[in-house]
Structure formats: structure tokens, C-alpha cells
Design a protein around this motif. Structure first.
Motif, PDB file in Angstrom:
ATOM      1  N   ARG A 251      19.674  32.629  54.695  1.00  0.00           N
ATOM      2  CA  ARG A 251      20.359  33.917  54.618  1.00  0.00           C
ATOM      3  C   ARG A 251      20.710  34.479  55.997  1.00  0.00           C
ATOM      4  NH1 ARG A 251      21.018  32.012  50.581  1.00  0.00           N
ATOM      5  NH2 ARG A 251      20.513  32.723  48.479  1.00  0.00           N
ATOM      6  N   GLY A 252      20.412  33.699  57.038  1.00  0.00           N
ATOM      7  CA  GLY A 252      20.790  34.134  58.377  1.00  0.00           C
ATOM      8  C   GLY A 252      19.682  34.891  59.077  1.00  0.00           C
ATOM      9  N   ARG A 253      20.032  35.477  60.211  1.00  0.00           N
ATOM     10  CA  ARG A 253      19.105  36.251  61.016  1.00  0.00           C
ATOM     11  C   ARG A 253      19.734  37.593  61.343  1.00  0.00           C
ATOM     12  NH1 ARG A 253      15.734  32.634  65.245  1.00  0.00           N
ATOM     13  NH2 ARG A 253      14.907  34.733  65.540  1.00  0.00           N
ATOM     14  N   HIS A 254      18.891  38.559  61.667  1.00  0.00           N
ATOM     15  CA  HIS A 254      19.382  39.872  62.066  1.00  0.00           C
ATOM     16  C   HIS A 254      20.130  39.769  63.398  1.00  0.00           C
ATOM     17  CE1 HIS A 254      17.233  42.085  58.931  1.00  0.00           C
ATOM     18  NE2 HIS A 254      16.182  41.317  59.177  1.00  0.00           N
ATOM     19  N   TRP A 255      21.136  40.611  63.559  1.00  0.00           N
ATOM     20  CA  TRP A 255      21.955  40.573  64.760  1.00  0.00           C
ATOM     21  C   TRP A 255      21.142  40.869  66.016  1.00  0.00           C
ATOM     22  CZ3 TRP A 255      25.767  38.456  66.907  1.00  0.00           C
ATOM     23  CH2 TRP A 255      26.403  39.008  68.026  1.00  0.00           C
ATOM     24  N   HIS A 256      20.189  41.790  65.942  1.00  0.00           N
ATOM     25  CA  HIS A 256      19.457  42.147  67.158  1.00  0.00           C
ATOM     26  C   HIS A 256      18.575  41.007  67.655  1.00  0.00           C
ATOM     27  CE1 HIS A 256      16.409  43.323  64.082  1.00  0.00           C
ATOM     28  NE2 HIS A 256      15.545  42.929  65.010  1.00  0.00           N
TER      29      HIS A 256
ATOM     30  N   ARG B 293      29.426  27.563  55.783  1.00  0.00           N
ATOM     31  CA  ARG B 293      28.217  28.385  55.853  1.00  0.00           C
ATOM     32  C   ARG B 293      27.887  28.850  57.269  1.00  0.00           C
ATOM     33  NH1 ARG B 293      24.250  26.123  51.019  1.00  0.00           N
ATOM     34  NH2 ARG B 293      25.937  25.493  49.621  1.00  0.00           N
ATOM     35  N   ALA B 294      28.907  29.093  58.056  1.00  0.00           N
ATOM     36  CA  ALA B 294      28.687  29.688  59.377  1.00  0.00           C
ATOM     37  C   ALA B 294      28.127  31.092  59.216  1.00  0.00           C
ATOM     38  CB  ALA B 294      29.991  29.719  60.172  1.00  0.00           C
ATOM     39  N   ASP B 295      27.467  31.567  60.254  1.00  0.00           N
ATOM     40  CA  ASP B 295      26.782  32.858  60.204  1.00  0.00           C
ATOM     41  C   ASP B 295      27.611  34.003  60.763  1.00  0.00           C
ATOM     42  OD1 ASP B 295      23.892  32.025  59.389  1.00  0.00           O
ATOM     43  OD2 ASP B 295      24.504  30.600  60.934  1.00  0.00           O
ATOM     44  N   GLY B 296      28.791  33.701  61.256  1.00  0.00           N
ATOM     45  CA  GLY B 296      29.619  34.766  61.789  1.00  0.00           C
ATOM     46  C   GLY B 296      30.814  34.223  62.523  1.00  0.00           C
ATOM     47  N   LEU B 297      31.656  35.135  62.966  1.00  0.00           N
ATOM     48  CA  LEU B 297      32.887  34.798  63.665  1.00  0.00           C
ATOM     49  C   LEU B 297      33.011  35.646  64.917  1.00  0.00           C
ATOM     50  CD1 LEU B 297      35.286  34.918  60.579  1.00  0.00           C
ATOM     51  CD2 LEU B 297      34.193  32.876  61.532  1.00  0.00           C
ATOM     52  N   ARG B 298      33.569  35.063  65.941  1.00  0.00           N
ATOM     53  CA  ARG B 298      34.001  35.800  67.127  1.00  0.00           C
ATOM     54  C   ARG B 298      35.520  35.759  67.121  1.00  0.00           C
ATOM     55  NH1 ARG B 298      37.111  34.397  71.980  1.00  0.00           N
ATOM     56  NH2 ARG B 298      36.402  35.709  73.677  1.00  0.00           N
ATOM     57  N   LEU B 299      36.167  36.916  67.028  1.00  0.00           N
ATOM     58  CA  LEU B 299      37.622  37.006  66.951  1.00  0.00           C
ATOM     59  C   LEU B 299      38.194  37.131  68.346  1.00  0.00           C
ATOM     60  CD1 LEU B 299      36.604  37.844  64.036  1.00  0.00           C
ATOM     61  CD2 LEU B 299      38.734  39.127  63.850  1.00  0.00           C
ATOM     62  N   ASP B 300      38.953  36.128  68.746  1.00  0.00           N
ATOM     63  CA  ASP B 300      39.488  36.058  70.097  1.00  0.00           C
ATOM     64  C   ASP B 300      40.594  37.087  70.315  1.00  0.00           C
ATOM     65  OD1 ASP B 300      39.959  34.525  72.684  1.00  0.00           O
ATOM     66  OD2 ASP B 300      41.921  34.298  71.735  1.00  0.00           O
ATOM     67  N   ALA B 301      40.527  37.788  71.444  1.00  0.00           N
ATOM     68  CA  ALA B 301      41.619  38.611  71.980  1.00  0.00           C
ATOM     69  C   ALA B 301      42.356  39.418  70.921  1.00  0.00           C
ATOM     70  CB  ALA B 301      42.601  37.719  72.742  1.00  0.00           C
TER      71      ALA B 301
ATOM     72  N   HIS C 180      23.175  37.613  56.158  1.00  0.00           N
ATOM     73  CA  HIS C 180      23.475  38.216  57.459  1.00  0.00           C
ATOM     74  C   HIS C 180      24.688  37.487  58.036  1.00  0.00           C
ATOM     75  CE1 HIS C 180      19.849  40.611  57.500  1.00  0.00           C
ATOM     76  NE2 HIS C 180      19.103  39.537  57.297  1.00  0.00           N
ATOM     77  N   VAL C 181      25.851  38.114  57.960  1.00  0.00           N
ATOM     78  CA  VAL C 181      27.071  37.561  58.534  1.00  0.00           C
ATOM     79  C   VAL C 181      27.557  38.520  59.611  1.00  0.00           C
ATOM     80  CG1 VAL C 181      29.514  37.091  58.085  1.00  0.00           C
ATOM     81  CG2 VAL C 181      27.763  36.173  56.560  1.00  0.00           C
ATOM     82  N   HIS C 182      27.808  38.004  60.795  1.00  0.00           N
ATOM     83  CA  HIS C 182      28.090  38.830  61.957  1.00  0.00           C
ATOM     84  C   HIS C 182      29.527  38.630  62.428  1.00  0.00           C
ATOM     85  CE1 HIS C 182      23.849  39.457  61.795  1.00  0.00           C
ATOM     86  NE2 HIS C 182      23.592  38.193  62.059  1.00  0.00           N
ATOM     87  N   LEU C 183      30.214  39.743  62.669  1.00  0.00           N
ATOM     88  CA  LEU C 183      31.598  39.728  63.116  1.00  0.00           C
ATOM     89  C   LEU C 183      31.663  40.381  64.498  1.00  0.00           C
ATOM     90  CD1 LEU C 183      33.359  40.840  59.802  1.00  0.00           C
ATOM     91  CD2 LEU C 183      32.938  38.503  60.636  1.00  0.00           C
TER      92      LEU C 183
END
Length: 572
Positions: A100-105, A245-253, A279-282
Motif C-alpha cells: 500500500r506504499g509508504r507515507h510521504w514524510h 503499481r508505481a507509488d507516484g509521479l513527478r510531473l516535469d516542468a 499511498h500515491v504521491h504526486l
């Protein structure tokens, strides 16, 4: 229903769709079969249905005879000009279905380039080492298929198809599965603001995918206000999060997208689809320092270029290009960054022709900011790709590393940092003929405004992005003092894990002070009521560090001396 890409609608039965409002006719070609004429639908869509098995190769052909890949291809055979391949949803048996992922902090992120690390299999082999270092998340630079065998990641043209040179979709799933077994999150860097220069056929049959009248450094702006285009990127985001099943995305520029409604709806739709059980992080990259996107709660954090830029000035003394915005009163600017997040919060930016940059950010939680001393951009966009290990003295760099890893903001490392690599990370591509010449010469013209490259002979020494040697030179190599750097990183991350992370959720800044020309201290009230104080001196002259009733939990150098750092946790 999926709009883009092939959809399995029954056992062995597939529907192929393409948004091609500019096409007069369209044919579906499946390898070794008679082509099928596609049927037009409303709003510019075309479709065809047929029997096929996973692994089948297919493509589309325009009325003028040009064969094109599916822009939503889940895999390619023969590169971005070749055949698209039907995906096999069952190509990997997941071992961590309950993850289920991990907390962002809890995030301590390592940014990695799949090609330089030996593909998906190479990264998988490094995961135990990264776990032992204390890394809790890896961020994969863009994976979408690009022209050639080598690319630093931001020239992708088929964003749904993992690059063939990195491995198969099954290899990527195995990498992510193994990361989850080791309690490591995986974030994927996605590029929704532009396409690369070779292999992007969208403009030929879907000119409405772009706004020709809105210019960007890469051509017409992507028309994210059109529902078909917005759906393309939403489906791409969901593919990484659901199929892989990635845990998040980094949106470029995203500042180059220029449409906050699109960004907000994209995040909202992702949150609605994924639900609260994972826990999905954007995370955003946004040169505009738009705090509103972070305050709304849809995005977890933003890369804080301001932190990097002012730290680079303090460590190296460089003041050209965008560093000019941070060269005046850098210690004061760093203090603001630690206390309030962004440095530019509505002030004019000299290097952006006086344009107002940023919004107030002091109300945001510290973990809304991702801090870094270097990343792919700030190394790869240098003419010769130097790392800080070559640009800054060792003692101040170690002190800066301690600040990065013990401050409440989320730390991001770049592959090789942890071994003190001196290898460059260069800008590399695999273009050919006229495009290769244009990229090479354009790269050299770009640096003509820098003092070190004003004469033609100096510019000629800038590595050719298309040369295989440029790619090979960019692999991190361990220097003779690698063990010392690794020990420093491991001890700092262990301290962060033990003493900072459990107190981090709900922490708040309590201010920062300038102690000298290159020295600051900053304070945060942690969630358990303790106060975290950090003091840093990157200058040559000594300063007085703040006094504390508690013993320091970490020190580097003699307190207050040049290149020193200290951290305290005390009851209040």
C-alpha cells in the motif's frame, strides 16, 4: 472505457482506437495480416476490431502511405518508428499485491537513470544496496520510448511505451515488485509538457493535439484543454500507477503546460480513481513557484529549485545564468528558503526579464518541498556535466549534505551522490544526420553566453550529445574516497530515520537567522513538541552557532568554523 490505445474487449478480441481528426482515411496493419480499414467515429476518433494475442505487432497507416506507431503503444518493436506491440497484462506474477506504499514524510529519494544503471534489471540489482543506505524511494527518470538507444529521458515521443533499451514491461514490473519487497517506493518522472523532436507523428494526423499559436521551446503548446488530450495524459498517469503499481509521479516542468485547471483535474481524477487505500504521491516541477497547487492538497510536493540554486551559489560562487537571481545576499535567501519554502514568493526575477515569480509559501508544511543539492537538470544542463564534488570544497559540501538530509524538507539525491562520484552527468542523445548536427550545434550555441565558452575553440570541447562516449562517461564511478562519502550518507539518513521522520508529520517552521555571509541557522517545532535546530556555515570565516541546552545530535567540523554543521533536538 479507455480512449487511447488498444483495449481487450473479450478473449483474444481487441478494439484499436486512434484520435486522428486530421486524417482522411486510416488503416490498421497487423503484422503478417491483411490490413483493416478503420471506421471513423464522432469527435475525430477512428476504430477497428479484430482477434489478436498479446505480443502481436500492429501499426496505423495514413492515407498518404505513411506508417505510424500507436501514440499510446504499451510497447515497441524496432524503436519509435517501428511496430507497436499489444501488451500482456499477465506478464508478471506480483509478489507484493498487498503493498500500500509508504507515507510521504518517510521519503528519502534517489533519482536514477535506467539506461546508465544497466536497464530495469540493473536497477533491480542495486536495490539492496540502496535499501541498506536508507533510501526509501527511487525516482526513475522518464521511461517513455525515444529515438535511438540512448537519451537522457526528456526527448520521449511514446510516453506509454517503456524504452526497449531499458527492458520489457515485465522487467519494469519485476523491478517495482522487488522494490516493494524491500520497502522502497518507486516514483516515475513523466513529461506532459512536450514531445521529443524525432518520432512524434501526432501533428500529422491530430494537429489539434497542439496549439500552434502558443509557442514553447519545443514548438506548439500541448493542448491539454482539449478533452482528448487531457484523457491521453490521465490514462498515461493511471497506467504507471495501476498497471505497473508505481507509488507516484513527478510531473516535469508543468510551468510549460501553463494550465492549472488541467493540473488540478488530473490530480483530482487520479486521487478519485486510486482511492484512499494506497499511498500515491504526486510531485511537481514548477518554475513558477505556484504555492496554490500545493495548498489544495492534490499534490504532495514540488521540487524546490530555489534551495538548489542558493546552495549552489554558496558552495561554488557561480553567479551566471539563473544563479544570478541568488547571488545577492545568498545567506539571507537560504534563511528564507528554510523558514518559508520558496525564496521567490512574488518578487521580480532578474534572469526572467523582471517577471514576477512565485507566491507566498510560508503557510505550507515543510514536506511540501523536495530539496536537492543536484539532480539531472543542474548537472546535465552544464556544458561539461560537472558534479559538486568537482565544483565545491569537500568540507562545505559535506556540511551542505547534512543540511539536506536533516532538514524537514524531503531530500532527493542524484545517483552517484552517495559515493562522491566525480563522473560527469552529460546531456546525451542518439540522433542522426541533420538532427544530430542541429542538437550538437544548438548545444554549443546555448553556452556561448557563458564566459568560459565565448570562443569557438572552447565551445568545440563541449561533448557531442550523440557520441556513445558521452553516454558512457556519464555512468557514476566510485572514486578513492567513496567509502567515506557512503558512510556520511548512511549515518545521516539513519539519523533522519531515527530522530527526524517520527516527528516530521505536522512539523512547522519557527524561523531562521543569518549568522554570516554564508551561514544560517533555522528552527522547526516538531510534532512531539521538540525543537529541531540546524546551523550551517559554508564560508571561510567563523561564526557563532546558536547555544542549546541539549547536546548536538550531529556535528561536522568545529562548531561555527568554515564548512561546519550542527543539529540539535531539544525539549521546549
Amino acid at each position: 472505457m479507455s480512449c487511447w490505445g488498444p483495449l481487450c474487449i473479450g478473449p483474444g478480441h481487441w478494439r484499436f482506437r486512434l484520435w486522428a481528426p486530421g486524417a482522411e482515411a486510416l488503416t490498421l496493419e497487423i503484422a503478417d495480416r491483411t490490413p483493416l480499414t478503420m471506421t471513423p467515429e464522432k469527435d475525430g476518433w477512428w476504430h477497428a476490431e479484430t482477434q489478436a494475442l498479446p505480443g502481436t505487432r500492429y501499426r496505423f497507416r495514413l492515407a498518404d502511405g505513411l506508417a505510424i506507431p500507436d501514440p499510446a503503444s504499451r510497447g515497441q518493436n524496432g524503436g519509435v518508428h517501428g511496430w507497436s506491440v499489444l501488451a500482456d497484462a499477465d506478464d508478471h506474477a506480483w509478489q507484493t499485491a498487498d503493498w500500500r506504499g509508504r507515507h510521504w514524510h518517510e521519503a528519502v529519494i534517489m533519482e536514477v537513470h535506467a539506461g546508465l544503471m544497466g536497464g530495469f534489471g540493473g536497477i533491480e540489482g542495486e536495490l539492496p544496496r540502496l535499501r541498506d543506505l536508507g533510501i526509501t524511494a527511487i525516482e526513475l527518470m522518464p521511461l517513455g520510448a525515444f529515438s535511438g538507444q540512448r537519451n537522457w529521458g526528456y526527448d520521449g515521443v511514446l510516453p506509454f511505451a517503456p524504452a526497449e533499451s531499458y527492458g520489457t514491461p515485465a522487467d519494469l514490473k519485476r523491478l517495482i515488485d522487488r522494490a516493494h519487497e524491500l520497502d522502497i517506493m518507486v516514483l516515475v518522472d513523466v513529461v506532459y509538457n512536450h514531445f521529443g523532436p524525432d518520432g512524434n507523428y501526432l501533428g500529422l494526423y491530430a494537429p489539434d493535439f497542439f496549439h500552434a499559436d502558443l509557442d514553447t521551446p519545443w514548438g506548439g503548446a500541448v493542448a491539454v484543454d482539449r478533452p482528448q488530450v487531457a484523457a491521453f495524459f490521465l490514462e498515461n498517469a493511471l497506467m504507471w500507477l495501476e498497471d505497473f503499481r508505481a507509488d507516484g509521479l513527478r510531473l516535469d516542468a508543468v510551468h510549460a503546460i501553463g494550465n492549472t485547471d488541467f493540473l488540478d483535474k488530473l490530480a483530482y481524477d487520479i486521487r478519485e480513481r486510486i482511492g484512499p487505500d494506497r499511498h500515491v504521491h504526486l510531485v511537481l516541477e514548477n518554475e513558477s513557484n505556484d504555492a496554490d497547487r500545493l495548498a489544495a492538497g492534490l499534490y504532495d510536493a514540488q521540487w524546490n529549485d530555489d534551495f538548489h540554486n542558493v546552495m549552489h551559489v554558496l558552495l561554488t560562487g557561480e553567479d551566471e545564468a539563473y544563479y544570478a537571481d541568488f547571488a545577492d545576499r545568498p545567506a539571507e535567501r537560504l534563511a528564507r528558503c528554510l523558514a518559508e519554502g520558496f525564496i521567490y514568493q512574488g518578487e521580480p526575477s532578474p534572469t526572467h526579464k523582471g517577471r514576477i515569480r512565485g507566491k507566498p509559501s510560508g503557510h505550507l508544511r515543510p514536506t511540501a518541498f523536495v530539496s536537492f543539492l543536484q539532480n539531472h537538470d543542474q548537472i546535465g544542463n552544464r556544458a561539461t556535466g560537472e558534479r559538486l564534488t568537482l565544483l565545491a570544497p569537500a568540507d562545505p559540501l559535506r556540511a551542505a549534505t547534512a543540511l539536506l538530509l536533516l532538514a524537514p524538507q524531503i531530500p532527493l539525491l542524484f545517483m552517484g551522490d552517495e559515493i562522491g562520484s566525480r563522473s560527469p552527468f552529460l546531456f546525451f542523445t542518439d540522433f542522426h544526420d541533420a538532427l544530430a548536427d542541429a542538437v550538437r550545434e544548438g548545444r554549443r550555441r546555448e553556452f556561448a553566453r557563458f564566459a568560459a565558452f565565448r570562443d569557438e575553440a572552447a565551445r568545440a570541447r563541449i561533448p557531442d550529445p550523440n557520441a556513445p562516449e558521452t553516454f558512457e562517461a556519464s555512468r557514476p564511478e566510485a572514486p578513492s574516497d567513496a567509502a567515506e562519502w557512503t558512510a556520511l550518507y548512511r549515518s545521516l539518513i539513519a539519523l533522519r530515520t531515527r530522530d527526524i521522520v517520527p516527528r516530521l508529520a505536522g512539523s512547522k517552521p519557527e524561523g531562521a537567522d543569518v549568522l554570516g555571509d554564508a551561514a544560517v541557522s533555522a528552527r522547526w517545532r516538531m510534532s512531539d513538541g521538540t525543537r529541531l535546530t540546524l546551523a550551517l556555515n559554508l564560508g571561510a570565516d567563523g561564526v557563532d552557532f546558536p547555544e542549546s541546552k541539549a547536546d548536538a545530535i550531529f556535528t561536522l567540523g568545529r562548531a561555527g568554523a568554515g564548512g561546519s554543521f550542527a543539529a540539535w533536538l531539544e525539549e521546549t
